[in-house]
Design a protein around this motif. Sequence first.
Motif, PDB file in Angstrom:
ATOM      1  N   TRP A 145      99.799  68.431  20.984  1.00  0.00           N
ATOM      2  CA  TRP A 145     100.499  68.624  22.260  1.00  0.00           C
ATOM      3  C   TRP A 145     101.474  67.474  22.426  1.00  0.00           C
ATOM      4  O   TRP A 145     101.089  66.306  22.321  1.00  0.00           O
ATOM      5  N   ALA A 146     102.745  67.781  22.664  1.00  0.00           N
ATOM      6  CA  ALA A 146     103.765  66.739  22.701  1.00  0.00           C
ATOM      7  C   ALA A 146     104.815  67.023  23.772  1.00  0.00           C
ATOM      8  O   ALA A 146     104.994  68.154  24.219  1.00  0.00           O
ATOM      9  N   ARG A 147     105.512  65.974  24.169  1.00  0.00           N
ATOM     10  CA  ARG A 147     106.653  66.073  25.076  1.00  0.00           C
ATOM     11  C   ARG A 147     107.808  65.293  24.468  1.00  0.00           C
ATOM     12  O   ARG A 147     107.636  64.558  23.477  1.00  0.00           O
ATOM     13  N   LYS A 148     108.979  65.405  25.075  1.00  0.00           N
ATOM     14  CA  LYS A 148     110.115  64.644  24.599  1.00  0.00           C
ATOM     15  C   LYS A 148     109.836  63.145  24.786  1.00  0.00           C
ATOM     16  O   LYS A 148     109.264  62.734  25.793  1.00  0.00           O
ATOM     17  N   ASP A 149     110.242  62.347  23.822  1.00  0.00           N
ATOM     18  CA  ASP A 149     109.994  60.908  23.874  1.00  0.00           C
ATOM     19  C   ASP A 149     111.055  60.244  24.750  1.00  0.00           C
ATOM     20  O   ASP A 149     111.971  59.587  24.280  1.00  0.00           O
ATOM     21  N   ASP A 150     110.896  60.469  26.035  1.00  0.00           N
ATOM     22  CA  ASP A 150     111.845  59.956  27.033  1.00  0.00           C
ATOM     23  C   ASP A 150     111.018  59.390  28.184  1.00  0.00           C
ATOM     24  O   ASP A 150     110.165  60.075  28.750  1.00  0.00           O
ATOM     25  N   LYS A 151     111.257  58.149  28.545  1.00  0.00           N
ATOM     26  CA  LYS A 151     110.486  57.503  29.602  1.00  0.00           C
ATOM     27  C   LYS A 151     110.623  58.227  30.940  1.00  0.00           C
ATOM     28  O   LYS A 151     109.759  58.114  31.807  1.00  0.00           O
ATOM     29  N   ARG A 201      93.585  78.514  27.645  1.00  0.00           N
ATOM     30  CA  ARG A 201      93.244  77.170  28.113  1.00  0.00           C
ATOM     31  C   ARG A 201      94.433  76.223  28.040  1.00  0.00           C
ATOM     32  O   ARG A 201      94.715  75.496  28.999  1.00  0.00           O
ATOM     33  N   LEU A 202      95.139  76.221  26.933  1.00  0.00           N
ATOM     34  CA  LEU A 202      96.253  75.283  26.820  1.00  0.00           C
ATOM     35  C   LEU A 202      97.392  75.631  27.779  1.00  0.00           C
ATOM     36  O   LEU A 202      98.087  74.734  28.279  1.00  0.00           O
ATOM     37  N   THR A 207     100.980  74.686  32.383  1.00  0.00           N
ATOM     38  CA  THR A 207     101.989  75.515  33.054  1.00  0.00           C
ATOM     39  C   THR A 207     101.637  75.733  34.512  1.00  0.00           C
ATOM     40  O   THR A 207     100.506  75.562  34.944  1.00  0.00           O
ATOM     41  N   GLN A 208     102.668  76.152  35.255  1.00  0.00           N
ATOM     42  CA  GLN A 208     102.520  76.574  36.638  1.00  0.00           C
ATOM     43  C   GLN A 208     103.051  78.006  36.740  1.00  0.00           C
ATOM     44  O   GLN A 208     103.903  78.412  35.939  1.00  0.00           O
ATOM     45  N   PRO A 209     102.553  78.799  37.715  1.00  0.00           N
ATOM     46  CA  PRO A 209     103.004  80.186  37.839  1.00  0.00           C
ATOM     47  C   PRO A 209     104.522  80.304  37.845  1.00  0.00           C
ATOM     48  O   PRO A 209     105.206  79.530  38.509  1.00  0.00           O
TER      49      PRO A 209
END
Length: 261
Positions: A145-151, A201-202, A207-209
Amino acid sequence: MKSNIYFSDDTTTIYHGDCFDVLNNEIKESTVDVIFADPPYFLSSGGISNSGGKMVKVDKGDWDVPTTFEEKHEFNRKWIKLCKRLLKDNGTIWISGTLHNIYSIGVALEQEGFKILNNITWQKTNPPPNLGCRNFTHSTETILWARKDDKKARHYFNYELMKELNDGKQMKDVWTGSLTPQKEKEFGKHPTQKPLYVIERLLRASTQPGDVVLDPFMGSGTTGVACKKLDLNFIGIEKESDYADFAKTRIINMLIQEELF
Protein backbone atom coordinates in the motif's frame (compact mmCIF):
# COMPACT_ATOMS: atom_id res chain seq x y z
CA MET A 1 -9.15 9.43 -29.17
CA LYS A 2 -10.25 5.87 -29.79
CA SER A 3 -12.71 4.57 -27.21
CA ASN A 4 -12.17 1.08 -25.81
CA ILE A 5 -15.20 1.14 -23.53
CA TYR A 6 -16.65 -2.35 -23.30
CA PHE A 7 -19.35 -1.63 -20.74
CA SER A 8 -20.54 1.32 -18.66
CA ASP A 9 -23.36 2.29 -16.32
CA ASP A 10 -23.80 4.99 -13.67
CA THR A 11 -20.88 3.81 -11.53
CA THR A 12 -18.89 1.32 -13.61
CA THR A 13 -16.72 1.64 -16.71
CA ILE A 14 -14.93 -1.35 -18.20
CA TYR A 15 -12.29 -0.92 -20.89
CA HIS A 16 -11.35 -3.84 -23.13
CA GLY A 17 -7.80 -3.32 -24.30
CA ASP A 18 -4.14 -3.08 -23.41
CA CYS A 19 -3.69 -1.33 -20.06
CA PHE A 20 -0.88 0.87 -21.38
CA ASP A 21 -3.07 2.21 -24.17
CA VAL A 22 -6.03 2.85 -21.86
CA LEU A 23 -3.95 4.39 -19.07
CA ASN A 24 -2.26 6.66 -21.61
CA ASN A 25 -5.28 7.77 -23.60
CA GLU A 26 -8.64 7.09 -21.96
CA ILE A 27 -8.51 8.29 -18.34
CA LYS A 28 -8.02 11.89 -17.24
CA GLU A 29 -5.05 12.88 -15.13
CA SER A 30 -5.54 13.18 -11.34
CA THR A 31 -9.07 11.74 -11.33
CA VAL A 32 -8.58 8.46 -9.42
CA ASP A 33 -8.75 8.16 -5.62
CA VAL A 34 -7.54 4.58 -5.16
CA ILE A 35 -5.90 1.99 -7.40
CA PHE A 36 -5.87 -1.74 -6.80
CA ALA A 37 -3.62 -3.72 -9.13
CA ASP A 38 -3.04 -7.45 -9.38
CA PRO A 39 -0.44 -7.47 -12.17
CA PRO A 40 1.08 -10.56 -13.80
CA TYR A 41 3.21 -12.59 -11.39
CA PHE A 42 5.24 -14.12 -14.24
CA LEU A 43 5.15 -17.65 -12.84
CA SER A 44 3.64 -19.69 -15.70
CA SER A 45 6.82 -21.65 -16.34
CA GLY A 46 5.25 -25.01 -17.19
CA GLY A 47 5.84 -26.37 -13.71
CA ILE A 48 3.40 -28.46 -11.69
CA SER A 49 0.93 -27.28 -9.06
CA ASN A 50 -2.18 -28.55 -7.28
CA SER A 51 -5.70 -27.43 -8.14
CA GLY A 52 -8.74 -29.01 -6.54
CA GLY A 53 -6.68 -32.00 -5.50
CA LYS A 54 -5.40 -32.57 -9.04
CA MET A 55 -1.91 -32.13 -10.46
CA VAL A 56 -1.97 -29.37 -13.09
CA LYS A 57 0.55 -27.38 -15.10
CA VAL A 58 1.29 -23.83 -13.99
CA ASP A 59 0.05 -22.16 -17.17
CA LYS A 60 -2.26 -19.20 -16.59
CA GLY A 61 -1.82 -17.61 -20.01
CA ASP A 62 0.64 -15.86 -22.31
CA TRP A 63 0.37 -12.73 -20.14
CA ASP A 64 1.95 -14.62 -17.21
CA VAL A 65 4.91 -16.26 -18.97
CA PRO A 66 8.24 -15.43 -17.27
CA THR A 67 10.71 -13.11 -18.96
CA THR A 68 14.03 -11.58 -17.94
CA PHE A 69 14.25 -9.59 -14.73
CA GLU A 70 15.07 -6.45 -16.69
CA GLU A 71 11.96 -6.84 -18.86
CA LYS A 72 9.74 -7.56 -15.85
CA HIS A 73 11.06 -4.55 -13.99
CA GLU A 74 10.65 -2.27 -17.00
CA PHE A 75 7.05 -3.51 -17.34
CA ASN A 76 6.34 -2.74 -13.68
CA ARG A 77 7.90 0.72 -13.78
CA LYS A 78 5.95 1.58 -16.94
CA TRP A 79 2.45 0.79 -15.65
CA ILE A 80 3.14 2.21 -12.19
CA LYS A 81 4.33 5.48 -13.73
CA LEU A 82 1.15 5.73 -15.80
CA CYS A 83 -1.01 5.00 -12.76
CA LYS A 84 0.72 7.72 -10.76
CA ARG A 85 -0.31 10.32 -13.34
CA LEU A 86 -3.97 9.35 -12.92
CA LEU A 87 -3.90 9.24 -9.13
CA LYS A 88 -5.00 12.28 -7.12
CA ASP A 89 -2.36 13.86 -4.89
CA ASN A 90 -3.93 12.32 -1.77
CA GLY A 91 -4.74 9.01 -3.45
CA THR A 92 -3.23 5.61 -2.72
CA ILE A 93 -2.32 2.46 -4.62
CA TRP A 94 -2.51 -1.19 -3.57
CA ILE A 95 -0.50 -3.82 -5.48
CA SER A 96 -0.60 -7.57 -4.84
CA GLY A 97 2.09 -10.07 -5.67
CA THR A 98 4.25 -13.02 -4.69
CA LEU A 99 7.99 -13.56 -4.53
CA HIS A 100 7.94 -13.75 -8.35
CA ASN A 101 7.22 -10.03 -8.80
CA ILE A 102 6.73 -8.18 -5.53
CA TYR A 103 10.37 -7.20 -5.01
CA SER A 104 10.50 -5.56 -8.41
CA ILE A 105 7.23 -3.79 -7.65
CA GLY A 106 8.51 -2.46 -4.32
CA VAL A 107 11.60 -1.00 -5.98
CA ALA A 108 9.55 0.33 -8.92
CA LEU A 109 7.20 2.16 -6.53
CA GLU A 110 10.10 3.99 -4.92
CA GLN A 111 11.75 4.71 -8.26
CA GLU A 112 8.50 6.24 -9.55
CA GLY A 113 8.05 8.52 -6.54
CA PHE A 114 5.86 6.56 -4.15
CA LYS A 115 6.16 6.05 -0.39
CA ILE A 116 5.19 2.57 0.83
CA LEU A 117 2.74 2.77 3.74
CA ASN A 118 2.25 -0.90 4.53
CA ASN A 119 3.36 -4.38 3.55
CA ILE A 120 0.23 -6.50 4.01
CA THR A 121 0.74 -10.25 4.26
CA TRP A 122 -2.30 -12.25 3.17
CA GLN A 123 -2.00 -15.64 4.84
CA LYS A 124 -4.06 -18.34 3.13
CA THR A 125 -5.63 -20.93 5.42
CA ASN A 126 -6.03 -23.51 2.63
CA PRO A 127 -3.10 -23.13 0.21
CA PRO A 128 -2.41 -25.87 -2.36
CA PRO A 129 0.18 -28.38 -1.11
CA ASN A 130 3.79 -28.26 -2.24
CA LEU A 131 4.10 -31.22 -4.61
CA GLY A 132 7.89 -30.93 -5.01
CA CYS A 133 8.53 -31.32 -1.27
CA ARG A 134 11.83 -29.44 -1.63
CA ASN A 135 10.83 -26.19 0.10
CA PHE A 136 8.13 -24.73 2.36
CA THR A 137 4.52 -24.57 1.19
CA HIS A 138 3.71 -21.21 -0.43
CA SER A 139 0.85 -19.89 1.70
CA THR A 140 1.12 -16.09 1.55
CA GLU A 141 0.86 -13.19 -0.84
CA THR A 142 1.99 -9.61 -0.30
CA ILE A 143 -0.08 -6.48 -0.87
CA LEU A 144 1.86 -3.21 -0.87
CA TRP A 145 0.00 0.00 0.00
CA ALA A 146 1.59 3.27 -1.10
CA ARG A 147 0.97 6.97 -1.67
CA LYS A 148 2.84 9.64 -3.58
CA ASP A 149 6.10 10.56 -1.85
CA ASP A 150 5.05 14.13 -1.17
CA LYS A 151 5.05 15.70 2.29
CA LYS A 152 1.82 17.50 1.40
CA ALA A 153 0.00 14.25 0.57
CA ARG A 154 -2.68 13.33 3.10
CA HIS A 155 -3.91 9.83 2.32
CA TYR A 156 -7.18 8.56 3.78
CA PHE A 157 -7.16 5.67 6.25
CA ASN A 158 -10.33 4.55 8.03
CA TYR A 159 -8.51 3.59 11.21
CA GLU A 160 -11.60 3.45 13.41
CA LEU A 161 -13.45 1.07 11.07
CA MET A 162 -10.46 -1.25 10.81
CA LYS A 163 -10.19 -1.26 14.60
CA GLU A 164 -13.91 -2.00 14.91
CA LEU A 165 -13.62 -4.91 12.50
CA ASN A 166 -10.77 -6.28 14.62
CA ASP A 167 -12.70 -6.50 17.92
CA GLY A 168 -11.62 -3.07 19.10
CA LYS A 169 -7.90 -3.64 18.59
CA GLN A 170 -5.55 -2.07 16.05
CA MET A 171 -5.65 -4.13 12.86
CA LYS A 172 -2.30 -5.68 12.03
CA ASP A 173 -0.67 -6.12 8.65
CA VAL A 174 -1.26 -9.87 8.52
CA TRP A 175 -4.69 -10.83 7.15
CA THR A 176 -5.71 -14.46 7.41
CA GLY A 177 -8.41 -16.16 5.38
CA SER A 178 -9.24 -18.76 2.76
CA LEU A 179 -8.69 -18.82 -0.97
CA THR A 180 -11.55 -17.72 -3.25
CA PRO A 181 -14.62 -19.84 -2.36
CA GLN A 182 -16.56 -21.68 -5.02
CA LYS A 183 -19.63 -19.47 -4.48
CA GLU A 184 -17.65 -16.50 -5.88
CA LYS A 185 -17.07 -18.46 -9.09
CA GLU A 186 -20.78 -18.77 -9.85
CA PHE A 187 -20.40 -16.90 -13.16
CA GLY A 188 -17.00 -18.32 -14.12
CA LYS A 189 -13.46 -18.26 -12.78
CA HIS A 190 -10.07 -16.70 -13.35
CA PRO A 191 -6.72 -18.39 -12.53
CA THR A 192 -5.62 -15.56 -10.23
CA GLN A 193 -9.03 -14.59 -8.82
CA LYS A 194 -8.82 -12.89 -5.40
CA PRO A 195 -11.48 -13.49 -2.73
CA LEU A 196 -13.91 -10.63 -2.24
CA TYR A 197 -13.14 -10.19 1.47
CA VAL A 198 -9.53 -9.17 0.73
CA ILE A 199 -10.46 -6.49 -1.82
CA GLU A 200 -13.39 -5.28 0.24
CA ARG A 201 -11.22 -4.81 3.32
CA LEU A 202 -8.54 -2.77 1.59
CA LEU A 203 -11.16 -0.59 -0.10
CA ARG A 204 -13.04 -0.02 3.14
CA ALA A 205 -9.74 1.01 4.71
CA SER A 206 -8.79 3.55 2.06
CA THR A 207 -11.92 4.90 0.33
CA GLN A 208 -14.95 7.03 1.07
CA PRO A 209 -18.37 6.69 -0.63
CA GLY A 210 -18.30 8.09 -4.14
CA ASP A 211 -14.54 7.69 -4.62
CA VAL A 212 -13.16 6.53 -7.96
CA VAL A 213 -11.31 3.19 -7.93
CA LEU A 214 -9.15 1.95 -10.82
CA ASP A 215 -8.07 -1.65 -11.50
CA PRO A 216 -5.66 -1.80 -14.48
CA PHE A 217 -5.55 -5.63 -14.52
CA MET A 218 -9.22 -6.32 -13.83
CA GLY A 219 -9.31 -10.08 -14.44
CA SER A 220 -12.45 -11.56 -12.90
CA GLY A 221 -13.79 -8.17 -11.77
CA THR A 222 -13.62 -8.71 -7.99
CA THR A 223 -12.63 -5.07 -7.49
CA GLY A 224 -15.68 -3.97 -9.46
CA VAL A 225 -17.97 -6.22 -7.40
CA ALA A 226 -16.56 -4.73 -4.18
CA CYS A 227 -17.04 -1.21 -5.54
CA LYS A 228 -20.70 -1.89 -6.34
CA LYS A 229 -21.18 -3.18 -2.83
CA LEU A 230 -19.47 -0.16 -1.23
CA ASP A 231 -21.01 2.64 -3.39
CA LEU A 232 -17.76 3.42 -5.18
CA ASN A 233 -17.15 4.34 -8.80
CA PHE A 234 -15.16 1.72 -10.67
CA ILE A 235 -12.88 1.80 -13.72
CA GLY A 236 -11.57 -1.57 -14.87
CA ILE A 237 -9.18 -2.50 -17.69
CA GLU A 238 -8.93 -6.01 -19.11
CA LYS A 239 -7.03 -7.23 -22.16
CA GLU A 240 -8.75 -10.62 -22.56
CA SER A 241 -12.31 -10.40 -23.93
CA ASP A 242 -13.52 -13.53 -22.11
CA TYR A 243 -12.46 -12.11 -18.76
CA ALA A 244 -13.92 -8.70 -19.56
CA ASP A 245 -17.26 -10.37 -20.21
CA PHE A 246 -16.95 -12.49 -17.06
CA ALA A 247 -16.21 -9.39 -14.97
CA LYS A 248 -19.13 -7.50 -16.47
CA THR A 249 -21.49 -10.35 -15.61
CA ARG A 250 -20.23 -10.52 -12.03
CA ILE A 251 -20.53 -6.78 -11.50
CA ILE A 252 -24.05 -6.36 -12.88
CA ASN A 253 -25.17 -9.39 -10.85
CA MET A 254 -23.63 -8.13 -7.61
CA LEU A 255 -26.92 -8.43 -5.71
CA ILE A 256 -27.27 -12.08 -6.71
CA GLN A 257 -23.74 -12.72 -5.44
CA GLU A 258 -24.61 -10.98 -2.18
CA GLU A 259 -27.29 -13.61 -1.63
CA LEU A 260 -24.68 -16.31 -2.21
CA PHE A 261 -22.37 -14.79 0.38
